[in-house]
Scaffold this motif. Structure first.
Motif, PDB file in Angstrom:
ATOM      1  N   ILE A 149      31.529  44.161  46.423  1.00 35.46           N
ATOM      2  CA  ILE A 149      31.683  44.783  45.219  1.00 35.46           C
ATOM      3  C   ILE A 149      31.435  43.757  43.983  1.00 35.46           C
ATOM      4  CG2 ILE A 149      32.465  46.497  43.744  1.00 35.46           C
ATOM      5  CD1 ILE A 149      33.200  48.103  46.169  1.00 35.46           C
ATOM      6  N   LYS A 176      27.734  46.942  46.611  1.00 32.11           N
ATOM      7  CA  LYS A 176      27.562  47.719  45.704  1.00 32.11           C
ATOM      8  C   LYS A 176      27.402  46.903  44.306  1.00 32.11           C
ATOM      9  CE  LYS A 176      29.991  50.032  42.731  1.00 32.11           C
ATOM     10  NZ  LYS A 176      28.978  49.722  41.570  1.00 32.11           N
ATOM     11  N   PRO A 177      26.333  46.809  43.719  1.00 29.93           N
ATOM     12  CA  PRO A 177      26.064  46.379  42.332  1.00 29.93           C
ATOM     13  C   PRO A 177      26.668  46.882  41.264  1.00 29.93           C
ATOM     14  CG  PRO A 177      23.876  46.876  42.933  1.00 29.93           C
ATOM     15  CD  PRO A 177      25.021  47.308  44.073  1.00 29.93           C
ATOM     16  N   GLU A 179      26.869  49.270  38.110  1.00 30.41           N
ATOM     17  CA  GLU A 179      25.928  50.405  37.678  1.00 30.41           C
ATOM     18  C   GLU A 179      25.341  49.782  36.404  1.00 30.41           C
ATOM     19  OE1 GLU A 179      29.268  50.276  38.160  1.00 30.41           O
ATOM     20  OE2 GLU A 179      30.221  51.215  36.308  1.00 30.41           O
ATOM     21  N   GLY A 207      25.698  52.752  42.393  1.00 35.73           N
ATOM     22  CA  GLY A 207      26.506  53.838  41.559  1.00 35.73           C
ATOM     23  C   GLY A 207      27.901  53.358  41.056  1.00 35.73           C
ATOM     24  N   GLY A 214      31.474  53.142  44.719  1.00 37.26           N
ATOM     25  CA  GLY A 214      32.658  52.229  45.008  1.00 37.26           C
ATOM     26  C   GLY A 214      33.800  52.517  45.567  1.00 37.26           C
ATOM     27  N   THR A 218      35.188  51.495  49.367  1.00 42.11           N
ATOM     28  CA  THR A 218      36.297  50.640  49.789  1.00 42.11           C
ATOM     29  C   THR A 218      37.351  51.841  50.315  1.00 42.11           C
ATOM     30  OG1 THR A 218      37.067  51.535  47.421  1.00 42.11           O
ATOM     31  CG2 THR A 218      36.174  49.243  47.540  1.00 42.11           C
ATOM     32  N   THR A 229      34.369  41.046  43.098  1.00 37.63           N
ATOM     33  CA  THR A 229      34.686  40.257  41.718  1.00 37.63           C
ATOM     34  C   THR A 229      34.376  41.321  40.767  1.00 37.63           C
ATOM     35  OG1 THR A 229      33.482  38.268  42.843  1.00 37.63           O
ATOM     36  CG2 THR A 229      33.596  38.442  40.576  1.00 37.63           C
ATOM     37  N   GLU A 231      37.093  43.143  37.255  1.00 29.93           N
ATOM     38  CA  GLU A 231      38.321  43.201  36.544  1.00 29.93           C
ATOM     39  C   GLU A 231      39.671  43.326  37.415  1.00 29.93           C
ATOM     40  OE1 GLU A 231      39.097  45.891  33.373  1.00 29.93           O
ATOM     41  OE2 GLU A 231      37.154  45.822  32.664  1.00 29.93           O
ATOM     42  N   THR A 234      40.590  46.859  38.300  1.00 28.38           N
ATOM     43  CA  THR A 234      39.691  47.453  39.299  1.00 28.38           C
ATOM     44  C   THR A 234      40.178  46.803  40.798  1.00 28.38           C
ATOM     45  OG1 THR A 234      38.029  47.329  38.096  1.00 28.38           O
ATOM     46  CG2 THR A 234      37.455  47.813  40.228  1.00 28.38           C
ATOM     47  N   ALA A 237      43.031  48.770  41.933  1.00 24.57           N
ATOM     48  CA  ALA A 237      42.630  50.213  42.646  1.00 24.57           C
ATOM     49  C   ALA A 237      42.041  50.150  43.855  1.00 24.57           C
ATOM     50  CB  ALA A 237      41.536  50.948  41.528  1.00 24.57           C
ATOM     51  N   GLY A 255      40.136  36.733  33.723  1.00 24.12           N
ATOM     52  CA  GLY A 255      40.914  35.391  33.408  1.00 24.12           C
ATOM     53  C   GLY A 255      41.057  35.618  31.833  1.00 24.12           C
ATOM     54  N   CYS A 286      33.679  35.034  33.955  1.00 14.49           N
ATOM     55  CA  CYS A 286      35.138  35.152  33.980  1.00 14.49           C
ATOM     56  C   CYS A 286      35.648  33.637  33.370  1.00 14.49           C
ATOM     57  CB  CYS A 286      35.319  35.487  35.436  1.00 14.49           C
ATOM     58  SG  CYS A 286      34.429  34.115  36.577  1.00 14.49           S
ATOM     59  N   GLU A 388      42.389  39.927  28.481  1.00 14.74           N
ATOM     60  CA  GLU A 388      40.995  39.576  28.426  1.00 14.74           C
ATOM     61  C   GLU A 388      40.030  40.312  27.739  1.00 14.74           C
ATOM     62  OE1 GLU A 388      38.780  40.189  32.009  1.00 14.74           O
ATOM     63  OE2 GLU A 388      38.236  38.133  31.992  1.00 14.74           O
TER      64      GLU A 388
HETATM   65  P1  NAD Z   1      34.539  46.106  36.839  1.00 12.07           P
HETATM   66  O1  NAD Z   1      35.987  45.971  37.473  1.00 12.07           O
HETATM   67  O2  NAD Z   1      34.656  47.121  35.900  1.00 12.07           O
HETATM   68  O3  NAD Z   1      33.631  46.565  37.613  1.00 12.07           O
HETATM   69  C1  NAD Z   1      32.872  45.581  38.989  1.00 12.07           C
HETATM   70  C2  NAD Z   1      32.599  46.717  40.054  1.00 12.07           C
HETATM   71  O4  NAD Z   1      33.423  47.254  40.474  1.00 12.07           O
HETATM   72  C3  NAD Z   1      31.345  47.284  39.464  1.00 12.07           C
HETATM   73  O5  NAD Z   1      30.344  47.413  40.599  1.00 12.07           O
HETATM   74  C4  NAD Z   1      32.251  48.647  39.503  1.00 12.07           C
HETATM   75  O6  NAD Z   1      31.360  49.610  39.683  1.00 12.07           O
HETATM   76  C5  NAD Z   1      33.031  48.669  40.570  1.00 12.07           C
HETATM   77  N1  NAD Z   1      34.182  49.512  40.392  1.00 12.07           N
HETATM   78  C6  NAD Z   1      34.889  49.831  39.204  1.00 12.07           C
HETATM   79  N2  NAD Z   1      35.876  50.554  39.716  1.00 12.07           N
HETATM   80  C7  NAD Z   1      35.911  50.822  41.043  1.00 12.07           C
HETATM   81  C8  NAD Z   1      36.882  51.326  41.696  1.00 12.07           C
HETATM   82  N3  NAD Z   1      37.850  52.198  41.504  1.00 12.07           N
HETATM   83  N4  NAD Z   1      36.485  51.288  43.326  1.00 12.07           N
HETATM   84  C9  NAD Z   1      35.553  50.656  43.759  1.00 12.07           C
HETATM   85  N5  NAD Z   1      34.571  50.060  42.935  1.00 12.07           N
HETATM   86  C10 NAD Z   1      34.915  49.961  41.740  1.00 12.07           C
HETATM   87  O7  NAD Z   1      34.394  44.796  36.127  1.00 12.07           O
HETATM   88  P2  NAD Z   1      33.004  44.536  35.129  1.00 12.07           P
HETATM   89  O8  NAD Z   1      33.166  45.090  33.830  1.00 12.07           O
HETATM   90  O9  NAD Z   1      31.652  44.733  35.969  1.00 12.07           O
HETATM   91  O10 NAD Z   1      32.973  42.992  35.071  1.00 12.07           O
HETATM   92  C11 NAD Z   1      33.623  42.247  34.243  1.00 12.07           C
HETATM   93  C12 NAD Z   1      34.945  41.685  34.951  1.00 12.07           C
HETATM   94  O11 NAD Z   1      34.718  41.024  36.091  1.00 12.07           O
HETATM   95  C13 NAD Z   1      35.833  40.711  34.090  1.00 12.07           C
HETATM   96  O12 NAD Z   1      37.142  41.215  34.136  1.00 12.07           O
HETATM   97  C14 NAD Z   1      35.476  39.389  34.490  1.00 12.07           C
HETATM   98  O13 NAD Z   1      36.774  38.194  34.388  1.00 12.07           O
HETATM   99  C15 NAD Z   1      35.489  39.599  35.866  1.00 12.07           C
HETATM  100  N6  NAD Z   1      35.024  38.784  36.706  1.00 12.07           N
HETATM  101  C16 NAD Z   1      35.614  37.796  37.354  1.00 12.07           C
HETATM  102  C17 NAD Z   1      34.914  36.761  38.132  1.00 12.07           C
HETATM  103  C18 NAD Z   1      35.725  35.762  39.096  1.00 12.07           C
HETATM  104  O14 NAD Z   1      35.109  35.153  39.772  1.00 12.07           O
HETATM  105  N7  NAD Z   1      36.919  35.699  38.825  1.00 12.07           N
HETATM  106  C19 NAD Z   1      33.577  36.458  37.900  1.00 12.07           C
HETATM  107  C20 NAD Z   1      32.826  37.371  37.101  1.00 12.07           C
HETATM  108  C21 NAD Z   1      33.350  38.408  36.440  1.00 12.07           C
END
Ligand code: NAD
Length: 494
Positions: A149, A176-177, A179, A207, A214, A218, A229, A231, A234, A237, A255, A286, A388
């Motif tokens: 994810i 799952k990329p 949305e 989705g 997602g 999971t 990768t 938040e 997330t 969760a 971060g 990040c 962040e």
């Molecule tokens: P996000 O956590 O909102 O979403 C990431 C993915 O998780 C998406 O595909 C989303 O649909 C899915 N998702 C969301 N809720 C979910 C759930 N309850 N169950 C399963 N899947 C779920 O993050 P974002 O806004 O897409 O990305 C930004 C965040 O990613 C920032 O916090 C950033 O720091 C972090 N990030 C970290 C790294 C790293 O290597 N540490 C790299 C890039 C981005």
């Protein structure tokens, strides 16, 4: 209109429900996406399991390395398609996506083809602790069906960073990329199929997170691990979703990265590196710096150098050669960043540049544009110094001594990356080693050797990926202990 479908067991499949993906540049619809429901997620997990039980399950390391290299070739052959997909979804400057996102996707596959070829899976042989009386070794097996994810900021780069090692180790994946960025993963599905991966080795479901594909993925009983990768909240969760079945997770999360600038730094190099670290990809990496600690002797010069760099950034369409600064990913994210801008001022920040949204004309007026923003006058208690923001923003804070700088940088619940800017090599090593982060740079930022460990402390993640570290996550060992007969004493033999 581009229609994006799920990819299950080697076939593209539609669902009964679609959503629109809109451009952050001007708000127009980029694609109509088929959102995977429970039936499609079930079918994807089942297809992955069938692939593992078929010829993929007995494939050799050499076969898989060869497949990874063909995928890398395929990425290069369809470079322009991937570039268009990535730029269309994110609105980032074409040149940035060309240099960073798409180029790294091919490198990810080549790098893990090299790692697995060099290490093999038998490279995890253990020593024989019992001398001549037993032979112990460990065989490494694929984890199994791996849920992948990923977020929207570097969509293809981050997806391939996980898919490449997972396939190198013989797993089958359901990805799952985000949305917000469904397009490049769809092109990748075609490339992987054309490269000769058996059906079901790479499955793609589209989705959202909670209540959508997602969460369905999971919490699915058929997955053997999750690599994620995104938040930190997330990650939490997802940890809960896999907890009932106790599955391994690898998390690369948020971060709140610090830069430490010492009086003795090379100022030009530091300001150039710092401005890249704050503003690259509109601050949506990040690893981006959101906290800049500057020793008092160079404080004024660093502030004015960074302000100048921010004011040189030009928003505009991705293909506009005069533009070098893209929008945020969405209006939702823009509202979040704007709310942090307001909060910073409320908590006493002086806005030294930016602080709002640029007034753009015509089509661009509907985009998710934001100004690069720098704050001074805050301390570590301010919300924007603790949480962040994930935008082109940073708080700049002066310090006097090295110990104080280290304490300020480590005063965070996150622990992803840090950068130390100094001409004193001893200090560079000394301070970098004391950073409680996964990656600490000295006079550099986002300089990556893909074999080195990548991950974070605290809220920034669980585990490490990269080179051999990835091979550890994507495999599970079985220790085989062969008892050897011999003239042991009667007591020991019993
Ligand atoms: P996000 O956590 O909102 O979403 C990431 C993915 O998780 C998406 O595909 C989303 O649909 C899915 N998702 C969301 N809720 C979910 C759930 N309850 N169950 C399963 N899947 C779920 O993050 P974002 O806004 O897409 O990305 C930004 C965040 O990613 C920032 O916090 C950033 O720091 C972090 N990030 C970290 C790294 C790293 O290597 N540490 C790299 C890039 C981005």
């Amino acid at each position: 209109m581009t229609v994006l479908r799920n990819h299950v067991g080697g076939r593209f499949v539609e669902s009964g429900r679609t959503f629109d993906k809109t451009s952050p540049v001007d708000g127009t619809t980029v694609a109509v996406v088929h959102e995977a429901d429970a039936v499609i997620v079930d079918a994807a997990v089942a297809a992955a399991r069938r692939a593992l039980n078929g010829r993929w399950g007995t494939s050799s390391v050499a076969d898989r390395a060869a497949l990874l290299r063909r995928i890398a070739d395929g990425i290069e052959a369809r470079f322009e398609d991937l570039l268009a997909a990535e730029v269309g979804d994110t609105g980032k400057p074409v040149e940035l996506a060309r240099r960073l996102d798409v180029a790294r996707a091919a490198q990810n596959f080549r790098s893990f083809a090299d790692t697995i070829s060099a290490k093999g899976l038998d490279a995890f042989l253990t020593d024989t602790p019992d001398g001549g009386r037993a032979l112990n070794y460990a065989v490494r097996k694929p984890l199994g069906v791996v849920a992948v994810i990923v977020p929207w900021n570097l969509p293809l780069l981050l997806l391939t960073w996980k898919v490449a090692p997972a396939l190198a180790c013989g797993n089958a994946v359901v990805v799952k990329p985000s949305e917000e960025t469904p397009s490049s993963a769809t092109v990748l599905a075609e490339i992987i199929a054309e490269a000769g991966a058996p059906d079901g080795v790479f499955n793609l479901v589209h989705g959202f997170g909670a209540g959508s594909a997602g969460e369905l993925l999971t919490s699915h009983a058929g997955i053997d691990g999750v690599t994620f990768t995104g938040e930190s909240r997330t990650g939490s969760a997802i940890m809960k979703a896999v907890a009932p079945r106790v599955r391994p997770v690898s998390f690369e999360l948020g971060g709140k990265n610090a830069a430490l600038v010492f009086d003795d730094c090379d100022l030009d190099r530091t300001i150039e590196g710092l401005s890249r670290s704050v503003f690259t990809n509109t601050g949506q990496v990040c690893l981006c710096t959101e906290r800049v600690y500057v020793q008092r002797g160079v404080y004024d010069e660093v502030v004015s150098g960074l302000v100048e760099a921010a004011e040189r950034l030009r928003p505009g369409r991705p293909e506009d050669p005069a533009a070098n600064f893209g929008p945020l990913i969405s209006q939702t994210h823009r509202r979040k960043v704007m709310s942090y801008q307001a909060l910073a001022v409320e908590q006493g920040a002086k806005v030294v540049t930016g602080g709002g949204a640029p007034a753009l004309d015509g089509d661009l007026a509907a985009g998710a544009w934001i100004e690069p923003t720098l704050w001074t006058g805050l301390d570590n208690a301010a919300a924007v110094m603790r949480e962040e923001v994930f935008g082109p923003v940073a708080g700049i804070v002066p310090f006097d001594g090295e110990e104080e700088a280290i304490a300020l940088a480590n005063d965070t619940e996150y622990g992803l990356a840090a950068a130390v800017w100094t001409s004193d090599l001893d200090r560079g090593h000394r301070v970098a080693q004391r950073m409680d982060v996964g990656m600490a740079w000295v006079n550099a930022w986002y300089l990556r050797d893909l074999r080195s460990p990548f991950g974070g402390f605290g809220l920034s993640g669980v585990g490490r990926e990269g080179g051999e570290h990835s091979l550890h996550f994507y495999t599970s060992p079985t220790n085989v202990c062969v008892g050897l007969t011999g003239p042991w004493s009667a007591e020991e033999a019993s």
